[in-house]
Design a protein around this motif. Structure first.
Motif, short mmCIF file in Angstrom:
data_model
loop_
_atom_site.label_atom_id
_atom_site.label_comp_id
_atom_site.label_asym_id
_atom_site.label_seq_id
_atom_site.Cartn_x
_atom_site.Cartn_y
_atom_site.Cartn_z
N LEU A 185 0.10 8.47 4.45
CA LEU A 185 -0.82 7.72 3.86
C LEU A 185 0.07 7.06 2.30
CD1 LEU A 185 -4.54 8.39 4.27
CD2 LEU A 185 -3.19 6.79 5.53
N ALA A 186 0.58 8.06 1.61
CA ALA A 186 1.27 7.86 0.65
C ALA A 186 2.56 6.81 0.89
CB ALA A 186 1.77 9.06 -0.33
N VAL A 187 3.20 7.31 1.87
CA VAL A 187 4.50 6.75 2.28
C VAL A 187 4.13 5.25 2.85
CG1 VAL A 187 6.24 6.56 4.14
CG2 VAL A 187 5.86 8.62 2.98
N ILE A 188 2.98 5.08 3.54
CA ILE A 188 2.72 3.87 3.94
C ILE A 188 2.16 2.94 2.78
CG2 ILE A 188 0.99 2.63 5.15
CD1 ILE A 188 0.79 4.79 7.20
N ALA A 189 1.45 3.60 1.81
CA ALA A 189 0.94 2.72 0.63
C ALA A 189 2.23 2.37 -0.12
CB ALA A 189 0.04 3.59 -0.24
N THR A 190 3.17 2.92 -0.33
CA THR A 190 4.39 2.65 -0.66
C THR A 190 5.21 1.49 -0.35
OG1 THR A 190 4.89 5.05 -1.76
CG2 THR A 190 6.59 3.57 -1.90
N THR A 191 5.33 1.63 0.86
CA THR A 191 5.94 0.29 1.59
C THR A 191 5.14 -0.85 1.47
OG1 THR A 191 7.07 2.25 3.19
CG2 THR A 191 6.81 -0.30 4.18
N LEU A 192 3.72 -0.62 1.79
CA LEU A 192 3.04 -1.84 1.70
C LEU A 192 3.02 -2.60 0.16
CD1 LEU A 192 -0.15 -0.89 3.90
CD2 LEU A 192 1.71 -2.31 4.41
N ALA A 193 3.13 -1.58 -0.60
CA ALA A 193 3.31 -2.06 -1.97
C ALA A 193 4.59 -3.07 -2.25
CB ALA A 193 3.27 -1.19 -3.30
N VAL A 194 5.52 -2.58 -1.51
CA VAL A 194 6.81 -3.47 -1.86
C VAL A 194 6.76 -4.80 -0.91
CG1 VAL A 194 9.36 -3.45 -1.05
CG2 VAL A 194 8.22 -1.39 -2.00
N LEU A 195 6.10 -4.63 0.46
CA LEU A 195 6.01 -5.88 1.24
C LEU A 195 4.90 -6.62 0.59
CD1 LEU A 195 5.47 -4.25 4.84
CD2 LEU A 195 7.41 -5.11 3.76
N ALA A 196 3.96 -6.18 -0.11
CA ALA A 196 3.03 -7.17 -1.03
C ALA A 196 3.85 -8.17 -2.08
CB ALA A 196 2.00 -6.21 -1.53
N VAL A 197 4.95 -7.67 -2.43
CA VAL A 197 5.71 -8.39 -3.21
C VAL A 197 6.45 -9.20 -2.89
CG1 VAL A 197 7.55 -8.09 -5.26
CG2 VAL A 197 5.57 -6.29 -5.10
N PHE A 198 7.36 -9.02 -1.77
CA PHE A 198 8.33 -9.77 -1.15
C PHE A 198 7.84 -10.56 0.05
CE2 PHE A 198 10.92 -6.57 -3.28
CZ PHE A 198 12.09 -7.21 -3.85
#
Length: 509
Positions: free
Chosen positions: A216-229
């Motif tokens: 879940l932590a890894v998914i959240a980190t990736t989704l945070a980047v996707l939310a920006v770009f």
């Protein structure tokens, strides 16, 4: 009543020179009509000189090649250059002293940008792997996490193809930016699996439980980047055209890196992770790289201790941290107002153009005299490799253009912007020729970085308001080479025919 309409068109075009010879010039006093062939000779001769071209002061003929829509610019330029070599060989064989050379290569900047981005990607990969190795201190762990980079980049190219994108400056720039982000998820997974191995679990059990714990932590980190770009890929207008591929390419690479972290990293940790015991530092490797890793480990320990003391201070005095953060935030907002704002900052392109314009009606010879003087002044700058001068064109014998090609950036200290400013100062004595130093207009529509359009039905009123507006903004400190496109017409000599006498003498108007 007819239900069809027909266009009636009178054809008056001459097909051959003989057609012109048969034109009747006079009926008066003769039963036999007099034709042009009876009184003169019709021949196909040279037309009046309308344009002139020079390269570094020497006369030249220009051949301009334009690519078709959707054609690859680099491929077209490479093909043209090969053909140029063949033509020059033919010139040598026939004893012709002429030489065909390239004075402007439209793909040069594309080549430079692509090569620069490729270089950034390679350097980014090397530095990323070096940093990971220094922090993890294990070649196996570096290999496992480092595989995320090629996997993600190659996977991103598949998604780029499916999305219909091309490999261009913006998509490659996105990949160079993403290089440092691609390895994050794999590091988190690998480090947690390593922690479970230290707890005494076997490699497969550690891989399963360690990955599940941080999923879940890894998914959240990736989704945070996707939310920006991600939103960048859906911008509208001109900016959207530039950044659509940039934003979505980053998202593609990050999505593949998440997949890699949850599949490849655990699998490799289970079967290639090796022992958790560190090898003893012996031999050449131990006395070189081993000592470096030990030194870096001590540096990490020092940073951890410092971070602990800073964290302790922050927890004891939360209001100090909060007010400091707020002051920095407020100061940043104020600082924004002092930062110059532009769509694309000035680039050291190594090329620019100069336009001149004499009063309407000036002859090509008069333009040539002024342009030659300007060309000599421009060529005095040691940063300039080629000066291409094109005079006349489109029926305007009073307009001239210069294309300036600078030497490679490594051979000069002045940037393109600095040289443009210097040339502006050098051409001040030629103010009567209205010299304008500007960037190359790739579109060819005469567009400038800042344009004001006036629209209305009354042309005289538009011209009046346009001139007033021009007077107000021409000396603005933020603007250079301001011009207005309201041009006076060419002087003309009108001949008025008396129709009655003309008809009597058989003269047609």
């Amino acid at each position: 009543e007819s239900k069809m309409s027909t266009v009636i068109r009178t054809l008056g075009e001459f097909k051959t020179l003989e057609d012109i010879e048969q034109i009747i010039v006079n009926f008066l006093g003769n039963d036999v009509p007099v034709t042009i062939a009876n009184v003169g000779k019709v021949s196909d001769s040279l037309v009046d000189e309308k344009t002139r071209g020079f390269v570094n002061g020497k006369k030249a003929i220009f051949l301009m090649v334009f690519r078709q829509s959707k054609a690859n610019t680099i491929a077209v330029v490479d093909a043209v250059k090969k053909r140029v070599e063949v033509i020059n060989e033919d010139f040598k064989k026939t004893g012709n002293s002429a030489t065909l050379t390239t004075v402007r290569d439209g793909a040069r900047m594309i080549h430079a940008n692509v090569d620069d981005v490729k270089e950034s990607i390679v350097i980014g990969i090397i530095l990323t792997l070096l940093v990971v190795y220094l922090f993890l201190g294990s070649g196996r762990s570096t290999f496992i996490t480092g595989l995320a980079i090629p996997n993600s980049l190659l996977g991103a190219f598949i998604l780029i193809s499916l999305a219909g994108f091309s490999i261009n400056v913006m998509s490659l720039l996105a990949l160079s930016l993403a290089v440092g982000l691609l390895i994050d998820d794999a590091i988190v997974v690998r480090e947690n699996i390593f922690r479970h191995r230290e707890m005494g679990k076997n490699s497969i059990q550690a891989a399963l439980e360690g990955t599940k714990e941080v999923t879940l932590a890894v998914i959240a980190t990736t989704l945070a980047v996707l939310a920006v770009f991600g939103p960048i890929g859906f911008l509208k207008g001109v900016v959207g055209q530039f950044f659509k591929e940039f934003g979505l390419t980053v998202c593609f690479a990050m999505a593949i890196s998440l997949f890699d972290a949850l599949t490849m990293a655990p699998m490799l940790s289970a079967y290639v992770g090796g022992s958790i015991h560190k090898n003893e530092k012996k031999g050449l490797w131990g006395n070189t790289v081993g000592r470096l890793l030990d030194a870096f480990d001590r540096f990490q320990t020092y940073l951890e201790e410092k971070y602990g003391s800073i964290l302790s201070f922050s927890l004891r005095r939360p209001w100090v941290i909060f007010l400091t953060a707020f002051a920095i935030f407020a100061g940043s907002i104020v600082a924004v107002s002092f930062v110059p704002k532009t769509f694309i900052s000035g680039q050291d392109a190594g090329e620019f153009s100069v336009g001149i314009e004499l009063t309407p009606g000036s002859t090509l010879d008069a333009l040539n005299d002024v342009a030659s003087q300007i060309d000599k002044i421009i060529l005095q700058n040691k940063e300039i490799a080629t000066s291409v001068m094109f005079l006349g064109g489109q029926g305007e014998s009073n307009v001239g253009q210069f294309f300036i090609q600078m030497v490679p950036s490594k051979q000069r200290k002045a940037t393109t912007t600095e040289l443009k400013d210097r040339v502006r100062e050098q051409l001040k004595p030629f103010a009567f020729a209205k010299p304008i130093v500007k960037d190359i207009d790739a579109v060819g529509g005469g567009q400038r970085p800042f344009n004001i359009n006036l629209v209305g039905n009354d042309l005289a009123q538009i011209e009046e308001i346009g001139k007033k507006l021009f007077e107000k903004i021409k000396d603005h400190p933020g603007l250079k080479d301001v011009e207005v496109n309201i041009k006076p017409g060419k002087p003309e000599f009108q001949v008025k025919i008396e129709n009655q006498k003309a008809e009597q003498l058989g003269v047609s108007t």
